[in-house]
Scaffold this active site. Structure first.
Site, PDB file in Angstrom:
ATOM      1  N   SER A 146       0.852  -1.192   0.000  1.00 44.95           N
ATOM      2  CA  SER A 146       0.000   0.000   0.000  1.00 44.95           C
ATOM      3  C   SER A 146       0.888   1.243   0.000  1.00 44.95           C
ATOM      4  CB  SER A 146      -0.888   0.016   1.250  1.00 44.95           C
ATOM      5  OG  SER A 146      -1.465   1.289   1.461  1.00 44.95           O
ATOM      6  N   TYR A 159      -1.016   0.439  10.575  1.00 54.62           N
ATOM      7  CA  TYR A 159      -1.266   0.059   9.190  1.00 54.62           C
ATOM      8  C   TYR A 159      -0.049   0.387   8.323  1.00 54.62           C
ATOM      9  CZ  TYR A 159      -3.667  -0.392   4.693  1.00 54.62           C
ATOM     10  OH  TYR A 159      -4.029  -0.775   3.426  1.00 54.62           O
TER      11      TYR A 159
END
Length: 255
Positions: A146, A159
């Site tokens: 990501s 995250y």
């Protein structure tokens, strides 16, 4: 769009019931590969496998929680039992739940759950995939990361750390197993338009979308098939190794 010839090859796709994973599984099947789809959700996973089979492809669904090492091991074993080999693997599964809070307010339990779901799961998948590819003479693995693993985002510490870890893990594994004809790479998608990324029940959806589009110079969100095309391109390449491919419409701008 380029057609890939993966006849008689076998692809293992985690998180293959929705979004990017679903598009990757279907793209492999259209290219002739036999596909093992792994996901936690039984209904969506079986639906994807049935759709592939109804369209003339070959697919099985294996219910799997990739944060559980033994379940990953069993999923790979099931794939080998059914198809007899493993040529490609795409480690896409991740938790869609992102903790939006200051780092000092993240409890250790929540931190460990995020790392387990997003990073330790990729480690487990790589371990068992590589073991089989060593036996089979090689293969290609693609991990899905990501932009959060490249560009820091405030209030997303766990995250961001999990996704940055995937990129580092990819690079290490790539150089370690290149001599064994196992090519390991990473794909970093931007915001992709799917049922996962677009929650219909979010009252602030349009505001959220406008903010996202401002970060994408291309002026739109991506499509799952656009990511799938890059994944299959990497799998077809014999000279791509340890790279992090950005498929993000320019959202990740370095320098």
């Amino acid at each position: 769009m380029i057609h890939f010839d993966f006849d008689d090859k076998v692809a293992f796709v985690t998180g293959g019931s929705k979004g990017i994973g679903k598009a990757v599984a279907k793209a492999f099947a259209r290219s002739g590969a036999k596909v093992a789809i792994c996901a936690r959700g039984v209904e969506a996973g079986e639906e994807t496998a049935h759709h592939i089979c109804d369209s003339g492809g070959k697919a099985i669904f294996i219910q799997t929680d990739v944060s559980q090492d033994e379940q990953v091991k069993n999923a790979i074993a099931k794939t080998l039992d059914v198809y007899g080999r493993l040529d490609f693997a795409v480690n896409n599964a991740a938790t869609p739940v992102i903790l939006y809070r200051p780092l000092i307010d993240i409890c250790l339990d929540d931190w460990q759950k995020m790392i387990a779901c997003n990073l330790t799961s990729v480690f487990s998948c790589l371990k068992y995939e590589i073991l089989e590819m060593l036996e089979g003479g090689g293969g290609s693995i693609v991990n899905i990361a990501s932009p959060a693993g490249i560009v820091g985002e405030p209030f997303f510490a766990s995250y961001c750390a999990s996704k940055a870890g995937i990129i580092g893990l990819t690079k290490s594994a790539a150089v370690e197993y290149a001599p064994h004809n196992i090519r390991i790479n990473c794909v970093t998608p931007g915001r992709i338009e799917s049922e996962i990324a677009l929650p219909d029940d979010d009252p602030n959806l349009q505001v959220w979308l406008d903010q996202i589009l401002q970060k994408h110079p291309i002026g739109r969100m991506g499509q799952p098939d656009e990511v799938a095309h890059v994944v299959l391109s990497i799998c077809s390449s014999t000279f791509t190794l340890g790279a992090n491919w950005l498929v993000d419409g320019g959202a990740t701008r370095l320098g």
